[in-house]
Design a protein around this motif. Structure first.
Motif, PDB file in Angstrom:
ATOM      1  N   UNK A  58     -59.196  29.568  19.862  1.00  0.00           N
ATOM      2  CA  UNK A  58     -57.863  30.096  19.549  1.00  0.00           C
ATOM      3  C   UNK A  58     -58.030  31.413  18.803  1.00  0.00           C
ATOM      4  N   UNK A  59     -57.393  32.456  19.294  1.00  0.00           N
ATOM      5  CA  UNK A  59     -57.658  33.777  18.754  1.00  0.00           C
ATOM      6  C   UNK A  59     -56.815  34.188  17.550  1.00  0.00           C
ATOM      7  N   UNK A  60     -55.762  33.463  17.248  1.00  0.00           N
ATOM      8  CA  UNK A  60     -54.905  33.850  16.117  1.00  0.00           C
ATOM      9  C   UNK A  60     -54.774  32.722  15.110  1.00  0.00           C
ATOM     10  N   UNK A  61     -54.671  33.106  13.836  1.00  0.00           N
ATOM     11  CA  UNK A  61     -54.414  32.135  12.777  1.00  0.00           C
ATOM     12  C   UNK A  61     -52.923  31.786  12.781  1.00  0.00           C
ATOM     13  N   UNK A  62     -52.603  30.546  12.528  1.00  0.00           N
ATOM     14  CA  UNK A  62     -51.217  30.086  12.542  1.00  0.00           C
ATOM     15  C   UNK A  62     -50.444  30.654  11.360  1.00  0.00           C
ATOM     16  N   UNK A  63     -49.276  31.198  11.644  1.00  0.00           N
ATOM     17  CA  UNK A  63     -48.334  31.602  10.612  1.00  0.00           C
ATOM     18  C   UNK A  63     -47.342  30.446  10.466  1.00  0.00           C
TER      19      UNK A  63
ATOM     20  N   UNK B 106     -46.332  23.116   5.723  1.00  0.00           N
ATOM     21  CA  UNK B 106     -44.948  23.089   6.230  1.00  0.00           C
ATOM     22  C   UNK B 106     -44.015  22.505   5.171  1.00  0.00           C
ATOM     23  N   UNK B 107     -44.452  21.439   4.500  1.00  0.00           N
ATOM     24  CA  UNK B 107     -43.620  20.822   3.458  1.00  0.00           C
ATOM     25  C   UNK B 107     -43.414  21.758   2.273  1.00  0.00           C
ATOM     26  N   UNK B 108     -44.390  22.620   1.969  1.00  0.00           N
ATOM     27  CA  UNK B 108     -44.228  23.593   0.885  1.00  0.00           C
ATOM     28  C   UNK B 108     -43.142  24.609   1.223  1.00  0.00           C
ATOM     29  N   UNK B 109     -42.997  24.920   2.507  1.00  0.00           N
ATOM     30  CA  UNK B 109     -42.002  25.912   2.940  1.00  0.00           C
ATOM     31  C   UNK B 109     -40.580  25.358   3.002  1.00  0.00           C
TER      32      UNK B 109
ATOM     33  N   UNK C  66     -53.597  28.460  18.356  1.00  0.00           N
ATOM     34  CA  UNK C  66     -53.707  28.888  16.959  1.00  0.00           C
ATOM     35  C   UNK C  66     -54.741  28.033  16.238  1.00  0.00           C
ATOM     36  N   UNK C  67     -55.345  28.619  15.199  1.00  0.00           N
ATOM     37  CA  UNK C  67     -56.225  27.843  14.326  1.00  0.00           C
ATOM     38  C   UNK C  67     -55.659  27.886  12.910  1.00  0.00           C
ATOM     39  N   UNK C  68     -56.060  26.916  12.098  1.00  0.00           N
ATOM     40  CA  UNK C  68     -55.553  26.813  10.729  1.00  0.00           C
ATOM     41  C   UNK C  68     -56.613  27.251   9.719  1.00  0.00           C
TER      42      UNK C  68
ATOM     43  N   UNK D   8     -38.652  19.522  25.919  1.00  0.00           N
ATOM     44  CA  UNK D   8     -38.184  20.904  26.078  1.00  0.00           C
ATOM     45  C   UNK D   8     -38.256  21.714  24.769  1.00  0.00           C
ATOM     46  N   UNK D   9     -39.449  21.842  24.214  1.00  0.00           N
ATOM     47  CA  UNK D   9     -39.584  22.586  22.959  1.00  0.00           C
ATOM     48  C   UNK D   9     -39.348  24.085  23.165  1.00  0.00           C
ATOM     49  N   UNK D  10     -38.921  24.754  22.089  1.00  0.00           N
ATOM     50  CA  UNK D  10     -38.749  26.207  22.156  1.00  0.00           C
ATOM     51  C   UNK D  10     -40.105  26.896  22.264  1.00  0.00           C
ATOM     52  N   UNK D  11     -41.059  26.489  21.423  1.00  0.00           N
ATOM     53  CA  UNK D  11     -42.420  27.018  21.462  1.00  0.00           C
ATOM     54  C   UNK D  11     -43.393  25.856  21.421  1.00  0.00           C
ATOM     55  N   UNK D  12     -44.578  26.095  21.951  1.00  0.00           N
ATOM     56  CA  UNK D  12     -45.644  25.098  21.916  1.00  0.00           C
ATOM     57  C   UNK D  12     -46.838  25.726  21.214  1.00  0.00           C
ATOM     58  N   UNK D  13     -47.256  25.108  20.120  1.00  0.00           N
ATOM     59  CA  UNK D  13     -48.436  25.563  19.378  1.00  0.00           C
ATOM     60  C   UNK D  13     -49.569  24.589  19.642  1.00  0.00           C
ATOM     61  N   UNK D  14     -50.687  25.092  20.092  1.00  0.00           N
ATOM     62  CA  UNK D  14     -51.875  24.288  20.333  1.00  0.00           C
ATOM     63  C   UNK D  14     -52.869  24.609  19.225  1.00  0.00           C
ATOM     64  N   UNK D  15     -53.062  23.655  18.318  1.00  0.00           N
ATOM     65  CA  UNK D  15     -53.904  23.877  17.141  1.00  0.00           C
ATOM     66  C   UNK D  15     -55.338  23.472  17.463  1.00  0.00           C
ATOM     67  N   UNK D  16     -56.210  24.459  17.455  1.00  0.00           N
ATOM     68  CA  UNK D  16     -57.619  24.214  17.763  1.00  0.00           C
ATOM     69  C   UNK D  16     -58.519  24.884  16.757  1.00  0.00           C
ATOM     70  N   UNK D  17     -59.754  25.121  17.169  1.00  0.00           N
ATOM     71  CA  UNK D  17     -60.671  25.798  16.263  1.00  0.00           C
ATOM     72  C   UNK D  17     -60.746  27.283  16.602  1.00  0.00           C
ATOM     73  N   UNK D  18     -61.325  28.048  15.720  1.00  0.00           N
ATOM     74  CA  UNK D  18     -61.300  29.503  15.806  1.00  0.00           C
ATOM     75  C   UNK D  18     -61.988  30.043  17.056  1.00  0.00           C
ATOM     76  N   UNK D  19     -62.986  29.351  17.568  1.00  0.00           N
ATOM     77  CA  UNK D  19     -63.704  29.899  18.721  1.00  0.00           C
ATOM     78  C   UNK D  19     -62.928  29.782  20.038  1.00  0.00           C
TER      79      UNK D  19
END
Length: 143
Positions: free
Chosen positions: A84-89, A139-142, A119-121, A71-82
């Protein structure tokens, strides 16, 4: 935060995914939709690694099972740019979110992308292991 490898057939990819995640002190690694050698030898090897390190490993038949139980609050699917339309914040990823990396070269299906935020990285395709390493480093830097 939950870290997940979805749709893989490679035992080596499962092992390396776990090694990277546990190396960055992730407590629980989730594997969904593992087939072939990933399910036969990768998952048991990762389970053994997790046990030795005092970490957790969860294995689900499909992504829907993980979503239903965690039961996550949000689900991020990390893929490639073609696909996924947005870069991950990185700053918007919360501690109760599920971050899913695709183990298949083909990436997420359209149906899978409907389950969360695609999202893409990085601009180029570097695969699940490269994306995981960069993600956990940032994430560890933050924190």
């Amino acid at each position: 935060m939950f870290i997940c490898l979805h749709n893989t057939y490679s035992a080596k990819q499962v092992e390396e995914f776990g090694r990277i995640a546990f190396g960055f002190d992730v407590n629980t690694v989730i594997i969904t939709k593992a087939t072939a050698s990933a399910a036969q030898s990768g998952v048991p090897t990762l389970q053994k690694m997790a046990y030795k390190l005092g970490k957790n490993m969860l294995f689900f038949e499909d992504l829907d099972d993980a979503i239903e139980l965690l039961r996550p609050e949000k689900i991020y699917l990390i893929g490639n740019k073609n696909i996924c339309d947005e870069k991950l914040n990185f700053e918007e990823v919360g501690k109760n979110d599920l971050v899913v990396f695709c183990g298949a070269n083909t990436g997420f299906t359209k149906l899978e992308l409907e389950k969360g935020l695609g999202r893409y990285i990085v601009e180029n395709e570097i695969g699940a292991l490269g994306n995981l390493a960069i993600f956990l480093y940032e994430i560890n830097k933050l924190r």
